[in-house]
Write a protein that holds these residues in place. Sequence first.
Motif, PDB file in Angstrom:
ATOM      1  N   GLY A 131       0.539  -0.917  -0.295  1.00 43.31           N
ATOM      2  CA  GLY A 131       0.018  -0.206   0.029  1.00 43.31           C
ATOM      3  C   GLY A 131       0.771   1.461   0.161  1.00 43.31           C
ATOM      4  N   ARG A 132       0.049   2.177   0.105  1.00 38.25           N
ATOM      5  CA  ARG A 132       1.075   3.783  -0.298  1.00 38.25           C
ATOM      6  C   ARG A 132       1.119   4.427   0.682  1.00 38.25           C
ATOM      7  NH1 ARG A 132       0.136   9.379  -0.015  1.00 38.25           N
ATOM      8  NH2 ARG A 132      -1.953   9.264   0.946  1.00 38.25           N
ATOM      9  N   GLN A 133       1.058   4.046   1.958  1.00 40.80           N
ATOM     10  CA  GLN A 133       1.167   4.206   3.398  1.00 40.80           C
ATOM     11  C   GLN A 133       1.956   3.197   4.560  1.00 40.80           C
ATOM     12  OE1 GLN A 133      -0.172   7.818   5.071  1.00 40.80           O
ATOM     13  NE2 GLN A 133       0.891   9.251   3.348  1.00 40.80           N
ATOM     14  N   PRO A 134       2.822   2.171   4.303  1.00 41.46           N
ATOM     15  CA  PRO A 134       2.092   1.174   4.688  1.00 41.46           C
ATOM     16  C   PRO A 134       2.771   1.260   6.423  1.00 41.46           C
ATOM     17  CG  PRO A 134       4.454   0.895   3.846  1.00 41.46           C
ATOM     18  CD  PRO A 134       3.634   2.170   2.905  1.00 41.46           C
ATOM     19  N   ILE A 135       2.261   0.474   7.370  1.00 37.95           N
ATOM     20  CA  ILE A 135       2.545   0.461   8.246  1.00 37.95           C
ATOM     21  C   ILE A 135       3.335  -1.415   8.951  1.00 37.95           C
ATOM     22  CG2 ILE A 135       1.823   0.075  11.015  1.00 37.95           C
ATOM     23  CD1 ILE A 135      -0.888   1.847  10.422  1.00 37.95           C
ATOM     24  N   ILE A 136       4.630  -1.392   9.164  1.00 35.53           N
ATOM     25  CA  ILE A 136       5.163  -1.987   9.825  1.00 35.53           C
ATOM     26  C   ILE A 136       5.878  -2.695  11.475  1.00 35.53           C
ATOM     27  CG2 ILE A 136       7.398  -3.344   8.959  1.00 35.53           C
ATOM     28  CD1 ILE A 136       5.797  -2.908   6.701  1.00 35.53           C
ATOM     29  N   ALA A 137       4.877  -3.489  11.872  1.00 35.67           N
ATOM     30  CA  ALA A 137       5.804  -3.175  13.515  1.00 35.67           C
ATOM     31  C   ALA A 137       6.728  -4.633  13.410  1.00 35.67           C
ATOM     32  CB  ALA A 137       4.161  -4.151  14.273  1.00 35.67           C
ATOM     33  N   SER A 138       7.570  -4.157  14.376  1.00 40.09           N
ATOM     34  CA  SER A 138       9.012  -4.964  14.837  1.00 40.09           C
ATOM     35  C   SER A 138       9.156  -5.517  15.708  1.00 40.09           C
ATOM     36  CB  SER A 138       9.736  -3.953  13.508  1.00 40.09           C
ATOM     37  OG  SER A 138      11.238  -4.555  13.950  1.00 40.09           O
ATOM     38  N   ILE A 139       9.441  -6.473  15.852  1.00 38.24           N
ATOM     39  CA  ILE A 139       9.251  -6.860  17.257  1.00 38.24           C
ATOM     40  C   ILE A 139      10.689  -7.787  17.302  1.00 38.24           C
ATOM     41  CG2 ILE A 139       8.772  -8.326  19.485  1.00 38.24           C
ATOM     42  CD1 ILE A 139       5.601  -8.038  19.015  1.00 38.24           C
ATOM     43  N   SER A 140      11.421  -7.589  18.168  1.00 32.04           N
ATOM     44  CA  SER A 140      12.483  -8.160  18.606  1.00 32.04           C
ATOM     45  C   SER A 140      12.663  -8.555  19.644  1.00 32.04           C
ATOM     46  CB  SER A 140      13.633  -7.271  18.533  1.00 32.04           C
ATOM     47  OG  SER A 140      13.911  -6.146  17.680  1.00 32.04           O
ATOM     48  N   LEU A 141      13.219 -10.334  19.644  1.00 32.66           N
ATOM     49  CA  LEU A 141      13.600 -11.291  20.476  1.00 32.66           C
ATOM     50  C   LEU A 141      15.096 -12.399  20.797  1.00 32.66           C
ATOM     51  CD1 LEU A 141      10.820 -13.179  19.859  1.00 32.66           C
ATOM     52  CD2 LEU A 141      10.479 -11.931  21.499  1.00 32.66           C
ATOM     53  N   GLY A 142      15.754 -12.038  22.038  1.00 29.36           N
ATOM     54  CA  GLY A 142      16.542 -12.256  21.236  1.00 29.36           C
ATOM     55  C   GLY A 142      17.602 -11.578  22.050  1.00 29.36           C
ATOM     56  N   GLU A 143      18.844 -11.482  20.711  1.00 29.86           N
ATOM     57  CA  GLU A 143      20.323 -10.543  21.235  1.00 29.86           C
ATOM     58  C   GLU A 143      19.599  -9.291  20.564  1.00 29.86           C
ATOM     59  OE1 GLU A 143      22.637  -9.636  22.194  1.00 29.86           O
ATOM     60  OE2 GLU A 143      24.570 -10.858  21.796  1.00 29.86           O
ATOM     61  N   SER A 144      20.353  -8.315  20.900  1.00 28.41           N
ATOM     62  CA  SER A 144      19.363  -6.772  21.009  1.00 28.41           C
ATOM     63  C   SER A 144      20.633  -6.390  19.468  1.00 28.41           C
ATOM     64  CB  SER A 144      20.594  -6.556  21.716  1.00 28.41           C
ATOM     65  OG  SER A 144      21.874  -6.044  21.912  1.00 28.41           O
ATOM     66  N   ARG A 145      20.142  -5.590  18.706  1.00 30.37           N
ATOM     67  CA  ARG A 145      21.075  -5.181  17.363  1.00 30.37           C
ATOM     68  C   ARG A 145      20.815  -3.507  17.252  1.00 30.37           C
ATOM     69  NH1 ARG A 145      23.317  -9.282  14.068  1.00 30.37           N
ATOM     70  NH2 ARG A 145      23.580  -7.604  13.032  1.00 30.37           N
ATOM     71  N   LEU A 146      21.263  -3.333  16.645  1.00 34.23           N
ATOM     72  CA  LEU A 146      21.354  -1.962  16.332  1.00 34.23           C
ATOM     73  C   LEU A 146      20.768  -1.111  15.088  1.00 34.23           C
ATOM     74  CD1 LEU A 146      24.788   0.133  16.834  1.00 34.23           C
ATOM     75  CD2 LEU A 146      22.351   0.231  18.236  1.00 34.23           C
ATOM     76  N   PHE A 147      20.139  -0.649  14.791  1.00 32.25           N
ATOM     77  CA  PHE A 147      19.086  -0.624  13.991  1.00 32.25           C
ATOM     78  C   PHE A 147      18.939   1.168  13.350  1.00 32.25           C
ATOM     79  CE2 PHE A 147      14.334   1.178  12.112  1.00 32.25           C
ATOM     80  CZ  PHE A 147      14.659   0.260  11.204  1.00 32.25           C
ATOM     81  N   HIS A 148      18.988   1.140  12.462  1.00 34.43           N
ATOM     82  CA  HIS A 148      19.554   2.939  11.873  1.00 34.43           C
ATOM     83  C   HIS A 148      18.338   2.938  10.787  1.00 34.43           C
ATOM     84  CE1 HIS A 148      23.407   2.599  13.745  1.00 34.43           C
ATOM     85  NE2 HIS A 148      23.198   1.868  12.983  1.00 34.43           N
ATOM     86  N   LEU A 149      17.960   4.149  10.986  1.00 34.99           N
ATOM     87  CA  LEU A 149      17.053   5.009  10.313  1.00 34.99           C
ATOM     88  C   LEU A 149      17.461   6.363   9.381  1.00 34.99           C
ATOM     89  CD1 LEU A 149      13.812   5.306  11.617  1.00 34.99           C
ATOM     90  CD2 LEU A 149      13.962   4.325   9.493  1.00 34.99           C
ATOM     91  N   LYS A 150      17.971   5.854   7.837  1.00 34.48           N
ATOM     92  CA  LYS A 150      18.461   7.534   7.270  1.00 34.48           C
ATOM     93  C   LYS A 150      17.832   7.421   6.151  1.00 34.48           C
ATOM     94  CE  LYS A 150      21.528   6.234   3.965  1.00 34.48           C
ATOM     95  NZ  LYS A 150      22.372   6.313   4.056  1.00 34.48           N
ATOM     96  N   HIS A 151      16.875   9.323   6.493  1.00 41.46           N
ATOM     97  CA  HIS A 151      16.874   9.771   5.281  1.00 41.46           C
ATOM     98  C   HIS A 151      16.965  10.217   4.402  1.00 41.46           C
ATOM     99  CE1 HIS A 151      14.151  12.964   3.390  1.00 41.46           C
ATOM    100  NE2 HIS A 151      12.820  13.204   4.668  1.00 41.46           N
ATOM    101  N   LYS A 152      16.348   9.915   3.045  1.00 42.49           N
ATOM    102  CA  LYS A 152      16.793   9.922   1.485  1.00 42.49           C
ATOM    103  C   LYS A 152      16.831  10.843   1.135  1.00 42.49           C
ATOM    104  CE  LYS A 152      13.916   5.502   0.323  1.00 42.49           C
ATOM    105  NZ  LYS A 152      12.464   4.730  -0.260  1.00 42.49           N
ATOM    106  N   GLN A 153      16.786  11.671   1.229  1.00 40.65           N
ATOM    107  CA  GLN A 153      16.758  13.194   1.066  1.00 40.65           C
ATOM    108  C   GLN A 153      17.756  14.294   1.979  1.00 40.65           C
ATOM    109  OE1 GLN A 153      13.214  15.265   0.266  1.00 40.65           O
ATOM    110  NE2 GLN A 153      12.465  13.416  -1.551  1.00 40.65           N
ATOM    111  N   THR A 154      18.087  14.054   3.172  1.00 38.79           N
ATOM    112  CA  THR A 154      18.206  14.559   3.412  1.00 38.79           C
ATOM    113  C   THR A 154      19.637  14.503   4.913  1.00 38.79           C
ATOM    114  OG1 THR A 154      17.186  14.999   6.187  1.00 38.79           O
ATOM    115  CG2 THR A 154      16.386  16.360   4.354  1.00 38.79           C
TER     116      THR A 154
END
Length: 204
Positions: A131-154
């Motif tokens: 869809g045009r504005q998807p909603i993604i829900a992410s659950i983590s279990l077990g070991e921790s990991r880093l997650f990075h978000l980066k704006h495509k333009q800025t």
Amino acid sequence: MDSNFQPKLCQPKQWHQIPNGSIYWDPNFVPAEEADHLFLRLKQQVAWRDDSITLFGKTMPIPRRQAWYGDASYRYSNLTLTPEPWLPDLFELKTRCEQVAHSPFNSVLANLYRDGNDSNGWHSDNEPELGRQPIIASISLGESRLFHLKHKQTKQKYTFELNAGSLLIMAGETQSYWLHTVPKTKKPKSERVNLTYRFIHDQT
């Protein structure tokens, strides 16, 4: 919003507006003891697969194991995933995510990161069936990991540490304007199960 805003430091259990997107963050969505039990059960019960994808004419193994559950098929990077029937734990977590996201989910992509060498490169979840504005829900279990978000333009970046039991939801225009990644790390890391719930729209 302040350009120095770091979601991992913000008030938990709230929606936060970022430039061209919306984020919900709860580091303790699943209580610790329950998260430990879920991790062990799902690691054993999920029908993990070793898949390959094709990008720019080159086929390569996915650097993690994965499985697809739910009510609809899903296609990305020239790979079609046919759903396995819901496991009770996956379905129950789906219901809990729907209550927070205020949106239905009909599928989940499960990923198993075996160690720090397993990763997920920069990408957006922007396939047409989401869809045009998807909603993604992410659950983590077990070991921790880093997650990075980066704006495509800025190129603005935000970082989360996805610990066991955490819930991160991306909504609004996030998938149109932002990339995200779980990078490789040289730090010793044990196994991690990640569940990303989503709604697949009928494309027929």
